[in-house]
Scaffold this active site. Sequence first.
Site, PDB file in Angstrom:
ATOM      1  N   ASP A 122       0.798  -5.399   1.162  1.00  0.00           N
ATOM      2  CA  ASP A 122       0.985  -4.401   2.207  1.00  0.00           C
ATOM      3  C   ASP A 122       0.970  -5.118   3.554  1.00  0.00           C
ATOM      4  O   ASP A 122       1.002  -6.360   3.613  1.00  0.00           O
ATOM      5  CB  ASP A 122      -0.073  -3.295   2.119  1.00  0.00           C
ATOM      6  CG  ASP A 122      -1.473  -3.783   2.502  1.00  0.00           C
ATOM      7  OD1 ASP A 122      -1.669  -5.002   2.715  1.00  0.00           O
ATOM      8  OD2 ASP A 122      -2.390  -2.941   2.581  1.00  0.00           O
ATOM      9  N   TYR A 155       5.461  -1.877  -3.810  1.00  0.00           N
ATOM     10  CA  TYR A 155       4.068  -2.031  -3.396  1.00  0.00           C
ATOM     11  C   TYR A 155       3.149  -1.061  -4.130  1.00  0.00           C
ATOM     12  O   TYR A 155       2.113  -1.467  -4.679  1.00  0.00           O
ATOM     13  CB  TYR A 155       3.906  -1.833  -1.882  1.00  0.00           C
ATOM     14  CG  TYR A 155       2.459  -1.610  -1.534  1.00  0.00           C
ATOM     15  CD1 TYR A 155       1.558  -2.669  -1.540  1.00  0.00           C
ATOM     16  CD2 TYR A 155       1.969  -0.320  -1.301  1.00  0.00           C
ATOM     17  CE1 TYR A 155       0.212  -2.469  -1.294  1.00  0.00           C
ATOM     18  CE2 TYR A 155       0.620  -0.112  -1.050  1.00  0.00           C
ATOM     19  CZ  TYR A 155      -0.252  -1.186  -1.044  1.00  0.00           C
ATOM     20  OH  TYR A 155      -1.584  -0.971  -0.828  1.00  0.00           O
ATOM     21  N   CYS A 162     -11.707 -15.473  13.221  1.00  0.00           N
ATOM     22  CA  CYS A 162     -11.607 -16.621  12.312  1.00  0.00           C
ATOM     23  C   CYS A 162     -12.967 -17.194  11.915  1.00  0.00           C
ATOM     24  O   CYS A 162     -13.130 -17.706  10.801  1.00  0.00           O
ATOM     25  CB  CYS A 162     -10.748 -17.711  12.942  1.00  0.00           C
ATOM     26  SG  CYS A 162      -9.026 -17.214  13.211  1.00  0.00           S
ATOM     27  N   GLU A 210      -3.089   5.608  -2.294  1.00  0.00           N
ATOM     28  CA  GLU A 210      -2.048   4.671  -1.880  1.00  0.00           C
ATOM     29  C   GLU A 210      -0.862   5.391  -1.246  1.00  0.00           C
ATOM     30  O   GLU A 210      -0.280   4.913  -0.269  1.00  0.00           O
ATOM     31  CB  GLU A 210      -1.579   3.827  -3.068  1.00  0.00           C
ATOM     32  CG  GLU A 210      -2.595   2.809  -3.554  1.00  0.00           C
ATOM     33  CD  GLU A 210      -2.916   1.749  -2.500  1.00  0.00           C
ATOM     34  OE1 GLU A 210      -2.119   1.558  -1.569  1.00  0.00           O
ATOM     35  OE2 GLU A 210      -3.976   1.108  -2.621  1.00  0.00           O
TER      36      GLU A 210
END
Length: 343
Positions: A142, A124, A201, A43
Amino acid sequence: MTASGENVASLLLAWYDAHARDLPWRARPRDPAPDPYRVWLSEVMLQQTTVAAVKPYFAAFTSRWPTVEALAVAPEEEVMAAWAGLGYYSRARNLVKCARAVAERGGFPETEAELRKLPGLGDYTAAAIAAIAFGRRAVVVDANVERVVARLFAIAEPLPGGRRAVRAAADAITPEESAGDFAQAMMDLGATICTARDPRCLLCPLSARCEARRSGEPARFPVKTPKKAKPQRAGTVWWIVREGRVWLVRRPGRGMLGGMRALPDDGWSAGSDGSGEPPLAGEWREVGAVRHGFTHFDLDLRVMALGGAGEPPGEGEWWPVGELESAGLPTLFAKAARRAMAD
């Protein structure tokens, strides 16, 4: 969590079971939680950096320092050199500080509140570690998650002001169970399907719930405030060689690229151009220039070379030109070195 939130979570987790990215720091969906050290390290490395760029660094770090205890006793200059090329070097300094704090306390804490107390861990990162490594319910947002949520709810308030609304919406759909898988599923959806441009989509498991898609303009979200033009700075870097060795200095511990080996320069900064004054007398010649973008400014850097030099002023070291890759130069100075060697 609302019924609609439960529905979003179940749809997304089912998609993640089939489509999760295979990443070296990640456990498979529904597997036991991964090592907190690997979650934390990944991270930190992934902040402002792509997955493709991080993979080789993650492999090198975990091979050289396989545990947080091993990293905690590593000399800071070795960690900084191993980090060279990843950018945002304050992360590397905080990495060492955090590793030492974790080793001293006997392991990573499991809650967001305690994780936030560690050096270099913001909201975060603390939420991501709590959810992914410890299975705690945490709202992980994020850039990828921000985009997915802004589209899912068609949040029209421009960023960064709209981030409070995005977080509230993300909180509404975050499940009590499988929070780590849910967070990673949201990240994967944003990285592979709900991309910044041309969102796919038709492949999205949440398309039927997506208000942005219903609007006909999904790529319009999240709405962003226009960026201000970055200042342009200019400076000079000095390539000083003698008997097959180049003069390197160590930058001050605080400030830009702090603590890193570098070529000497003329004092450019985010706020001002460099002086253009060489560190010692001689017949300097210009061998080219490099351009580099920082977060808050862009830099044009002349590369000036001097051969057969005497001893430069101040502290430094003569480094074999043929072994310069092992010096751990930041990207900017590595660019300048390549320019000088190509002349």
